[in-house]
Design a protein around this motif. Structure first.
Motif, mmCIF file in Angstrom:
data_model
loop_
_atom_site.group_PDB
_atom_site.id
_atom_site.type_symbol
_atom_site.label_atom_id
_atom_site.label_comp_id
_atom_site.label_asym_id
_atom_site.label_seq_id
_atom_site.Cartn_x
_atom_site.Cartn_y
_atom_site.Cartn_z
ATOM 1 N N THR A 1 -4.670 -2.914 -0.072
ATOM 2 C CA THR A 1 -5.381 -2.101 -1.058
ATOM 3 C C THR A 1 -5.408 -2.889 -2.368
ATOM 4 N N ARG B 1 8.567 10.011 7.307
ATOM 5 C CA ARG B 1 8.623 9.756 5.849
ATOM 6 C C ARG B 1 7.761 10.821 5.168
ATOM 7 N N GLN C 1 9.894 -5.355 -1.694
ATOM 8 C CA GLN C 1 8.585 -5.544 -1.031
ATOM 9 C C GLN C 1 7.760 -6.603 -1.742
ATOM 10 N N ASN D 1 3.249 6.484 -6.283
ATOM 11 C CA ASN D 1 3.390 5.128 -5.709
ATOM 12 C C ASN D 1 4.839 4.688 -5.866
ATOM 13 N N LYS D 2 5.126 3.496 -5.407
ATOM 14 C CA LYS D 2 6.486 2.954 -5.399
ATOM 15 C C LYS D 2 7.181 3.135 -6.737
ATOM 16 N N ASP E 1 0.501 5.799 -2.643
ATOM 17 C CA ASP E 1 0.959 6.493 -1.435
ATOM 18 C C ASP E 1 0.312 7.867 -1.321
ATOM 19 N N ARG F 1 5.483 -0.244 7.131
ATOM 20 C CA ARG F 1 5.556 0.518 5.878
ATOM 21 C C ARG F 1 4.264 0.309 5.099
ATOM 22 N N GLY F 2 4.097 1.106 4.040
ATOM 23 C CA GLY F 2 2.836 1.065 3.300
ATOM 24 C C GLY F 2 1.940 2.173 3.831
ATOM 25 N N ALA F 3 1.296 2.900 2.909
ATOM 26 C CA ALA F 3 0.619 4.140 3.298
ATOM 27 C C ALA F 3 -0.416 3.970 4.433
ATOM 28 N N CYS G 1 5.308 -3.586 -5.810
ATOM 29 C CA CYS G 1 5.531 -3.272 -4.396
ATOM 30 C C CYS G 1 4.698 -4.203 -3.519
#
Ligand code: MRU
Length: 357
Positions: free
Chosen positions: A176, A98, A203, A254-255, A244, A55-57, A164
């Protein structure tokens, strides 16, 4: 990234490919167990993205690139138009995993350009193998440069809030939002990190905290609602989050919960930084409100889940059995709340981001 295993430090990437198998750090098992998950076909790879094993962009971008290579290797036969049909289906399966993180679409479209260069299956496989490995290497370098650029915004003993997990686990390596913090720590600036737990998947408390321990970075986990209190008390100097997707006007997706933190930061005169590689920039969308926001299963909210140290799944319902839940996974932070966007190429005002990849 450095991982302490039985007292010794080992270097890992979040995702990599050997022959036709994609390996990834199994993130739902952290922090109780450090395990590697192997996916031997592109459908399993898509499911591992959907189920957030990876997970994570930037991490799902690289996984998508490897997934396309895997799909090409899987193809049986020698008819090039059948191969192209198989690859179109694979692109759709991986893109459907996703909807929100732009890197997944960016990476798969990059791999598509390789397929367009040839009319030979064998050559397509070899071009994709090289391109997906390059993609993962370049993604790592982009994040390292984000760290080098963003580190300049961190002073000695800065107290930083993050939301996150935007660390090495959410990328191929470095992270990042966590990359500048990691480099500041390596340079002796002794940053302190407030880690939002980031319900419902946690997360922050599961992954970011685990990463900060590997790097010996001081931190405290806070509940998602505590940031405003700490900001008003003057205990937070700056906020750094990942993204994201960033749209042409500088809006950041983003989250879920990022928007609230940005509004609170502005109210309290605290700089709010977003760190992201250009692979996260979606130039096809003018504003964040054009983006599809993923809504995940209500069970993620209604149950508190986790893996214990014996590797057993613990799912405890924390809500009345009659209750329903909403679970939007991301939100949109309008550009006006963002102080700067940190990229591999430099630091920009959100209204002045680069105009092409
Ligand atoms: O749902 P997730 O865990 O994939 O969401 C990830 C985030 O929102 C991260 O903050 C984002 O990808 C930043 S870059 C790693």
């Amino acid at each position: 990234m450095k991982v302490k295993i039985n007292g010794t430090m080992e270097e890992y990437r979040t995702v990599w490919m050997t022959d036709s198998v994609i390996y990834m750090i199994n993130q739902p098992k952290l922090p109780a167990c450090f395990q590697i998950y192997g996916s031997d076909n592109h459908r399993k790879t898509a499911k591992s993205i959907k189920d957030m094993i990876v997970r994570g962009a930037p991490a799902i971008g690289a996984t998508g690139a490897f997934g396309i290579t895997q799909a090409a290797i899987e193809f049986k036969g020698d008819d090039f138009s059948c191969f192209l049909r198989h690859m179109e289906e694979a692109k759709k399966t991986l893109k459907d995993a996703r909807p929100t993180a732009y890197d997944l679409f960016y990476a798969i479209d990059k791999m598509s350009e390789e397929i367009d260069k040839t009319s030979s299956i064998k050559e397509a496989i070899s071009l994709l193998q090289e391109a997906s490995l390059n993609y993962a290497n370049e993604s790592t370098e982009r994040c390292r440069l984000i760290g080098v650029n963003g580190e300049k915004l961190i002073r000695d003993s800065s107290r930083i809030l993050t939301h996150c997990n935007a660390g090495a686990l959410g990328c191929v390596d470095y992270g990042t939002a966590l990359a500048p913090i990691r480099i500041a720590n390596d340079n002796g600036k002794k940053p302190f990190v407030f880690v939002d737990e980031t319900r419902p998947r946690c997360q922050g408390s599961r992954l970011t905290a685990w990463e900060l321990i590997q790097e010996d970075i001081s931190h405290s986990i806070i509940v998602d609602n505590a940031a405003g209190y700490l900001m008003r008390k003057g205990e937070i100097d700056l906020v750094i989050v990942g993204a994201d997707r960033i749209t042409s006007n500088g809006d950041v997706i983003n989250k879920i919960g990022t928007y609230e933190k940005a509004v609170l930061a502005k109210e309290n005169n605290i700089p709010f930084y977003v760190a992201a590689p250009k692979s996260t920039f979606d130039y096809n969308s003018k504003t964040g409100d054009e983006t599809e926001i993923e809504e995940r299963s209500e069970d993620e909210v209604l149950y508190m889940w986790g893996i214990d140290s014996d590797n057993r799944l613990n799912n405890v319902r924390i809500a009345p059995k009659e209750s329903k839940a909403r679970n939007p996974a991301f939100d949109v932070t309008p550009a006006k709340y963002i102080s700067k966007i940190i990229t591999e190429e430099g630091i920009y005002n959100p209204q002045e981001i680069p105009t092409k990849h």
